[in-house]
Design a protein around this motif. Structure first.
Motif, mmCIF file in Angstrom:
data_model
loop_
_atom_site.group_PDB
_atom_site.id
_atom_site.type_symbol
_atom_site.label_atom_id
_atom_site.label_comp_id
_atom_site.label_asym_id
_atom_site.label_seq_id
_atom_site.Cartn_x
_atom_site.Cartn_y
_atom_site.Cartn_z
ATOM 1 N N TRP A 85 40.280 90.758 13.097
ATOM 2 C CA TRP A 85 39.288 89.684 13.047
ATOM 3 C C TRP A 85 39.483 88.819 11.796
ATOM 4 N N SER A 86 39.746 89.456 10.657
ATOM 5 C CA SER A 86 39.950 88.705 9.421
ATOM 6 C C SER A 86 41.189 87.818 9.506
ATOM 7 N N GLY B 82 31.768 84.187 8.935
ATOM 8 C CA GLY B 82 30.755 84.329 7.896
ATOM 9 C C GLY B 82 29.558 85.150 8.340
ATOM 10 N N TRP B 83 29.397 85.300 9.668
ATOM 11 C CA TRP B 83 28.297 86.081 10.209
ATOM 12 C C TRP B 83 28.747 87.428 10.765
ATOM 13 N N LEU C 205 32.887 90.295 4.434
ATOM 14 C CA LEU C 205 32.238 89.158 3.779
ATOM 15 C C LEU C 205 30.726 89.364 3.668
ATOM 16 N N THR C 206 30.110 89.868 4.730
ATOM 17 C CA THR C 206 28.648 89.963 4.728
ATOM 18 C C THR C 206 28.133 91.103 3.851
ATOM 19 N N VAL D 33 23.148 90.334 11.138
ATOM 20 C CA VAL D 33 23.887 89.975 12.355
ATOM 21 C C VAL D 33 25.173 90.790 12.467
ATOM 22 N N SER D 34 25.915 90.889 11.376
ATOM 23 C CA SER D 34 27.182 91.630 11.417
ATOM 24 C C SER D 34 26.958 93.114 11.694
#
Length: 262
Positions: A198-199, A213-214, A219-220, A239-240
């Protein structure tokens, strides 16, 4: 003239109701299981050693005036958090890989109680890892003071609940993948591979950068290692975690409850 006597029937004996083991007892059993296997035992030892090694490295790479309790505590969270999901996976899939699921579910037919105990056990292990980080940070602070560093005991106590959330979320994500796949190698590879893919895709494809970002937990969850988390960052984290933790746990619970044990 004799009268016949009617035999009286003895009242039926009631069998004593045997209640199943309590959740606390099941949790204690699951905590022992974490250290019973060679893989689990060495993983716990590795988590402690990594936390200690990070502190030792900090003594050499951090400037003496910056060698504070916080400087020793925060860097140990990330590497430990990378191993905790593996512990969560092993705690779930161990029953299936070692073929003890039949015995476990025969002794405790309500599978949801066993799963709940496993989740509570790994959460306690994650919270225990935070205590280990605190202990090695204290040792590092004392060592810094003894070797000429600042050795200041400055610490933002708001970091403590953030660290707990970070480690608990990490171990529950691993447990979710373990419940969903019920296979140790497959769960570990999938857990490590999917976020990496994904990254990479979000870095290559511009349209995925905003959703990343979500949805990208790297990141989160990063703000949890800092001194403050804003409302927007909590929203992205929620959300993540709904995608990478809650959904696998829910789907894995359904699959585990329905799977035939042989």
């Amino acid at each position: 003239m004799t009268t016949a006597t009617v035999p009286t029937t003895a009242p039926a004996r009631r069998e004593p109701v045997v209640s199943g083991p309590s959740l606390a007892r099941l949790t204690g059993v699951e905590l022992r299981k974490l250290a019973d296997t060679r893989a689990g035992r060495w993983l716990l030892v590795t988590i402690g050693l990594i936390a200690a090694v990070i502190v030792v490295v900090q003594l050499f790479v951090v400037e003496p005036e910056d060698q504070t309790f916080t400087a020793f505590f925060t860097p140990s969270l990330l590497p430990v958090g990378l191993l905790l999901p593996v512990l969560g996976i092993l705690s779930i899939t161990g029953e299936w890989s070692q073929r003890t699921a039949l015995t476990t579910f025969a002794l405790v037919p309500r599978r949801q109680r066993v799963i709940a105990a496993k989740l509570v056990a790994v959460v306690l292990a994650a919270l225990g890892s935070v205590l280990v980080s605190l202990a090695v940070a204290a040792a590092g602070t004392l060592a810094a003071r003894a070797t000429g560093g600042a050795g200041a005991w400055t610490f933002d106590w708001q970091l403590l609940p953030y660290a707990a959330v970070f480690q608990v979320a990490s171990v529950l994500m691993g447990a979710g993948f373990g419940l969903l796949l019920l296979n140790t190698p497959l769960a570990i590879v999938t857990y490590l591979l999917l976020p990496t893919v994904w990254s990479v895709l979000s870095a290559m494809i511009k349209a995925l950068r905003e959703p990343a970002g979500w949805l990208d937990t790297s990141l989160t969850m990063e703000p949890l290692l800092g001194p403050d988390v804003t409302a927007g960052q909590w929203g992205r984290l929620g959300v993540s975690l709904a995608v990478w933790m809650v959904l696998p746990l829910a789907a894995g619970l359904v699959r585990t409850l329905r799977r035939e044990v042989s």
